[in-house]
Design a protein around this motif. Structure first.
Motif, mmCIF file in Angstrom:
data_model
loop_
_atom_site.group_PDB
_atom_site.id
_atom_site.type_symbol
_atom_site.label_atom_id
_atom_site.label_comp_id
_atom_site.label_asym_id
_atom_site.label_seq_id
_atom_site.Cartn_x
_atom_site.Cartn_y
_atom_site.Cartn_z
ATOM 1 N N ARG A 1 0.833 -1.188 0.000
ATOM 2 C CA ARG A 1 0.000 0.000 0.000
ATOM 3 C C ARG A 1 0.873 1.245 0.000
ATOM 4 O O ARG A 1 2.091 1.160 0.103
ATOM 5 C CB ARG A 1 -0.924 0.005 1.217
ATOM 6 C CG ARG A 1 -0.179 -0.166 2.533
ATOM 7 C CD ARG A 1 -1.097 -0.362 3.724
ATOM 8 N NE ARG A 1 -1.676 0.898 4.166
ATOM 9 C CZ ARG A 1 -2.222 1.070 5.368
ATOM 10 N NH1 ARG A 1 -2.258 0.075 6.236
ATOM 11 N NH2 ARG A 1 -2.725 2.239 5.714
ATOM 12 N N ALA A 2 0.244 2.399 -0.139
ATOM 13 C CA ALA A 2 0.985 3.656 -0.157
ATOM 14 C C ALA A 2 1.694 3.874 1.180
ATOM 15 O O ALA A 2 1.212 3.451 2.226
ATOM 16 C CB ALA A 2 0.030 4.811 -0.441
ATOM 17 N N PRO A 3 2.841 4.526 1.160
ATOM 18 C CA PRO A 3 3.555 4.804 2.414
ATOM 19 C C PRO A 3 2.712 5.648 3.368
ATOM 20 O O PRO A 3 1.899 6.476 2.938
ATOM 21 C CB PRO A 3 4.791 5.569 1.939
ATOM 22 C CG PRO A 3 4.963 5.198 0.507
ATOM 23 C CD PRO A 3 3.573 4.996 -0.019
ATOM 24 N N PHE A 4 2.905 5.438 4.672
ATOM 25 C CA PHE A 4 2.237 6.239 5.679
ATOM 26 C C PHE A 4 3.130 6.326 6.900
ATOM 27 O O PHE A 4 3.995 5.471 7.119
ATOM 28 C CB PHE A 4 0.871 5.650 6.055
ATOM 29 C CG PHE A 4 0.949 4.286 6.684
ATOM 30 C CD1 PHE A 4 0.974 4.133 8.070
ATOM 31 C CD2 PHE A 4 0.979 3.146 5.884
ATOM 32 C CE1 PHE A 4 1.048 2.871 8.644
ATOM 33 C CE2 PHE A 4 1.047 1.887 6.459
ATOM 34 C CZ PHE A 4 1.091 1.745 7.845
ATOM 35 N N VAL A 5 2.939 7.345 7.680
ATOM 36 C CA VAL A 5 3.686 7.492 8.919
ATOM 37 C C VAL A 5 2.970 6.701 10.003
ATOM 38 O O VAL A 5 1.768 6.868 10.220
ATOM 39 C CB VAL A 5 3.810 8.972 9.330
ATOM 40 C CG1 VAL A 5 4.487 9.091 10.692
ATOM 41 C CG2 VAL A 5 4.597 9.738 8.273
ATOM 42 N N GLY A 6 3.698 5.804 10.647
ATOM 43 C CA GLY A 6 3.058 4.969 11.642
ATOM 44 C C GLY A 6 4.037 4.110 12.408
ATOM 45 O O GLY A 6 5.250 4.389 12.443
ATOM 46 N N ASP A 7 3.510 3.043 12.989
ATOM 47 C CA ASP A 7 4.263 2.203 13.917
ATOM 48 C C ASP A 7 4.217 0.744 13.472
ATOM 49 O O ASP A 7 3.259 0.297 12.821
ATOM 50 C CB ASP A 7 3.671 2.294 15.325
ATOM 51 C CG ASP A 7 3.519 3.729 15.815
ATOM 52 O OD1 ASP A 7 4.243 4.602 15.302
ATOM 53 O OD2 ASP A 7 2.676 3.952 16.700
ATOM 54 N N VAL A 8 5.236 0.011 13.883
ATOM 55 C CA VAL A 8 5.299 -1.434 13.664
ATOM 56 C C VAL A 8 5.677 -2.086 14.987
ATOM 57 O O VAL A 8 6.656 -1.675 15.623
ATOM 58 C CB VAL A 8 6.345 -1.810 12.590
ATOM 59 C CG1 VAL A 8 6.393 -3.326 12.399
ATOM 60 C CG2 VAL A 8 6.043 -1.116 11.272
ATOM 61 N N ALA A 9 4.925 -3.094 15.382
ATOM 62 C CA ALA A 9 5.209 -3.815 16.618
ATOM 63 C C ALA A 9 5.679 -5.230 16.294
ATOM 64 O O ALA A 9 5.113 -5.894 15.426
ATOM 65 C CB ALA A 9 3.970 -3.866 17.507
ATOM 66 N N VAL A 10 6.706 -5.671 17.018
ATOM 67 C CA VAL A 10 7.319 -6.974 16.795
ATOM 68 C C VAL A 10 7.298 -7.759 18.098
ATOM 69 O O VAL A 10 7.640 -7.229 19.157
ATOM 70 C CB VAL A 10 8.774 -6.819 16.302
ATOM 71 C CG1 VAL A 10 9.466 -8.177 16.203
ATOM 72 C CG2 VAL A 10 8.805 -6.085 14.959
ATOM 73 N N ARG A 11 6.887 -9.018 17.988
ATOM 74 C CA ARG A 11 7.003 -9.929 19.120
ATOM 75 C C ARG A 11 7.596 -11.245 18.617
ATOM 76 O O ARG A 11 7.102 -11.824 17.656
ATOM 77 C CB ARG A 11 5.655 -10.199 19.777
ATOM 78 C CG ARG A 11 5.757 -11.067 21.047
ATOM 79 C CD ARG A 11 4.411 -11.385 21.658
ATOM 80 N NE ARG A 11 3.649 -10.173 21.906
ATOM 81 C CZ ARG A 11 2.474 -9.921 21.324
ATOM 82 N NH1 ARG A 11 1.958 -10.784 20.480
ATOM 83 N NH2 ARG A 11 1.833 -8.808 21.592
ATOM 84 N N GLY A 12 8.663 -11.689 19.260
ATOM 85 C CA GLY A 12 9.336 -12.884 18.787
ATOM 86 C C GLY A 12 9.874 -12.658 17.390
ATOM 87 O O GLY A 12 10.533 -11.645 17.122
ATOM 88 N N ASP A 13 9.578 -13.569 16.481
ATOM 89 C CA ASP A 13 10.087 -13.429 15.113
ATOM 90 C C ASP A 13 9.059 -12.852 14.149
ATOM 91 O O ASP A 13 9.284 -12.852 12.945
ATOM 92 C CB ASP A 13 10.590 -14.778 14.590
ATOM 93 C CG ASP A 13 9.491 -15.837 14.489
ATOM 94 O OD1 ASP A 13 8.333 -15.555 14.886
ATOM 95 O OD2 ASP A 13 9.785 -16.950 14.022
ATOM 96 N N ARG A 14 7.931 -12.342 14.689
ATOM 97 C CA ARG A 14 6.854 -11.882 13.817
ATOM 98 C C ARG A 14 6.464 -10.427 14.079
ATOM 99 O O ARG A 14 6.634 -9.892 15.182
ATOM 100 C CB ARG A 14 5.604 -12.740 14.045
ATOM 101 C CG ARG A 14 5.794 -14.220 13.767
ATOM 102 C CD ARG A 14 5.576 -14.561 12.325
ATOM 103 N NE ARG A 14 5.707 -16.001 12.086
ATOM 104 C CZ ARG A 14 5.272 -16.616 10.993
ATOM 105 N NH1 ARG A 14 4.675 -15.934 10.046
ATOM 106 N NH2 ARG A 14 5.442 -17.912 10.851
ATOM 107 N N ILE A 15 5.914 -9.824 13.040
ATOM 108 C CA ILE A 15 5.239 -8.542 13.176
ATOM 109 C C ILE A 15 3.846 -8.830 13.740
ATOM 110 O O ILE A 15 3.131 -9.700 13.218
ATOM 111 C CB ILE A 15 5.135 -7.838 11.813
ATOM 112 C CG1 ILE A 15 6.532 -7.510 11.272
ATOM 113 C CG2 ILE A 15 4.279 -6.582 11.906
ATOM 114 C CD1 ILE A 15 6.541 -7.099 9.804
#
Length: 509
Positions: free
Chosen positions: A33-47
């Protein structure tokens, strides 16, 4: 199932446990999708969550304001086997790739992939690696094991042995069969022989990856070589992937549109065809491969050296040097003459005689300036052409291909935009080769991520100084572990071998 439930809960901001890492406020390019300003959360080896503003706890938060957050890049043509499978733990982290954001690479290209794919893939369990990798079995390795370096057609029994080796490799997790039909002794194989071996990949859902028989006008010509690759794909049932697509040398300069038309005609009929490309105007090969005629390379090095005194061989070497643009366009990148052009080695004398003297001592790597910018751009803008490095010794493409493609063709020349660059460098190869849950930023996907500064991300490697790591990468995650932080390796070796699961019913239980 559990990962999917957790991801869904996290997306709603109701994660039952904190994230291990929250990447906050970056420009997220998901690959979809188009770029957006935001956050990514990671737990273990996954998003576990992606969104404009996540309300969730995290063990650690990284501020990514001003940085691009992209899925880790995937290199479909890499030549980093010796690093990944070797004894040196630091080398196995593959710094040259991590510092560009490359988190997955394919090895075994150009027909040189090991026959024992099971051992190649098992290596990561005892020799930890810094990036993920998948492996081809090499047509050249298979042919060499059965026929040696001879120029002849295999007997039915020999062909059966070759097919059995390919079948075993596919059942052991090979991505497909790779070939390098430009190189001796693979160049001695007829189309039908190659198709018979590639069929062992095709019937198991694998790929036929090929360095074309001719990228110039050495033998059958560029367009005929593309047609041969397409014919092998049709006969074998394997999806075709053309390695480092290009129009090499003066004889085929400007032929990119014709090649593109042939490939797109095949795709329009339903054939699966893709390609990769490195963003440099110089190719990389060896001096022998560049200049010595194929027939003279039969039966091994000693036989080849003996043939170099033949007048016919010298005549053909002169013609090959012309195809390559002349002695000034051949830069030696290894050996005692590293950093000199063949013209400089010749020092005003006969460049072919100088080349023969060099070859009698060794076969050095060379960079050959032989591609036009118009052809490079034509291939680059096609939606089926992905980014690759063809990372060979002494060429800056090993240390800077992904970074250069962004800096030159996105930031400077505006040939591609940022989302397209990310898609061609991550999502397209992941989708093409079936790398499940990689190549995109989405809940449930593996946490292979790169954070880079869009104003400074660039190659630093040059033809005169080819082993400089790229600039601008701030952080890299591989399977959820931080492999690069603050522009330096952390020492983490979180890569994994990625065996391809063959089609059901095509392998022994």
């Amino acid at each position: 199932m559990r990962a999917a439930i957790l991801a869904a809960l996290a997306l709603l901001g109701a994660a039952p446990v904190p994230a291990d890492l929250l990447i906050r406020g970056g420009t997220i390019v998901t690959g979809q999708r188009a770029p957006f300003v935001g956050d990514v959360a990671v737990r273990g080896d996954r998003i576990v969550a992606v969104g404009p503003r996540l309300s969730m706890r995290a063990t650690r938060t990284v501020e990514a304001k001003g940085l691009v957050v992209a899925p880790g890049f995937i290199d479909p043509h890499s030549h980093v086997e010796t690093l990944l499978l070797g004894p040196n733990a630091r080398a196995r982290r593959v710094e040259r790739f991590l510092m560009q954001g490359v988190t997955t690479a394919f090895i075994g290209n150009d027909g040189g992939g090991a026959i024992d794919v099971k051992a190649v893939l098992a290596s990561a369990a005892t020799r930890p690696v810094g990036i993920n990798y998948a492996a081809y079995v090499g047509f050249g390795s298979i042919r060499g094991a059965v026929l040696g370096e001879t120029d002849r057609v295999p007997t039915p029994a020999e062909l059966a042995r070759m097919k059995a080796l390919a079948a075993r490799a596919m059942c052991d997790g090979a991505l497909g069969v790779s070939s390098g039909l430009f190189y001796a002794p693979q160049r001695f194989a007829k189309t039908e022989e190659v198709a018979a071996i590639a069929a062992e990949a095709g019937r198991r859902g694998g790929f036929y990856d090929t360095h074309l028989r001719d990228e110039s006008s050495y033998s059958i010509g560029l367009e005929a070589a593309v047609e041969e690759a397409l014919a092998i794909g049709r006969a074998s049932g394997a999806a075709v992937h053309i390695a480092h697509i290009k129009a090499l040398g003066a004889d085929v300069e400007g032929r990119a549109p014709a090649v593109i038309a042939r490939i797109e005609a095949a795709r329009a009929k339903g054939q699966r065809v893709t390609a990769d490309q490195y963003p440099w105007d110089a190719s990389g090969t060896s001096l022998v491969a560049a200049l010595v005629p194929g027939w003279a390379q039969a039966d091994g090095r000693a036989a080849m050296i003996a043939r170099l005194g033949d007048a016919h061989a010298v005549t053909e070497m002169r013609e090959n040097l012309r195809r390559r643009g002349g002695a000034e366009k051949l830069l030696l990148t290894s050996g005692p003459f590293r950093g000199q052009t063949l013209a400089q080695v010749a020092a005003g004398g006969d460049p072919v005689a100088a080349a023969i003297r060099v070859i009698q001592g060794e076969d050095p790597a060379v960079a050959n300036f032989n591609q036009s910018e118009r052809d490079i751009r034509a291939f680059m803008t096609r939606p089926w052409v992905m980014t690759g490095s063809d990372a060979s010794t002494g060429h800056p493409r090993s240390f800077g291909s992904f970074a250069r493609k962004y800096a030159v063709y996105v930031r400077e020349r505006h040939v591609l935009d940022l989302p397209t660059f990310v898609s061609r460098s991550a999502t397209l190869p992941a989708d093409t080769f079936g790398l499940t849950d990689r190549g995109r930023i989405a809940p449930g996907a593996f946490a292979d991520l790169v954070l880079f500064d869009p104003t400074t991300y660039a190659a630093r490697a040059t033809y005169s100084d080819p082993e400089r790591t790229a600039a601008g990468v701030r952080m890299v995650l591989v399977n959820g572990r931080i492999a690069v932080e603050g522009g330096r390796l952390t020492g983490a070796a979180a890569g994994r071998a990625l065996p391809r699961v063959p089609a059901k019913g095509m392998c022994p239980a």
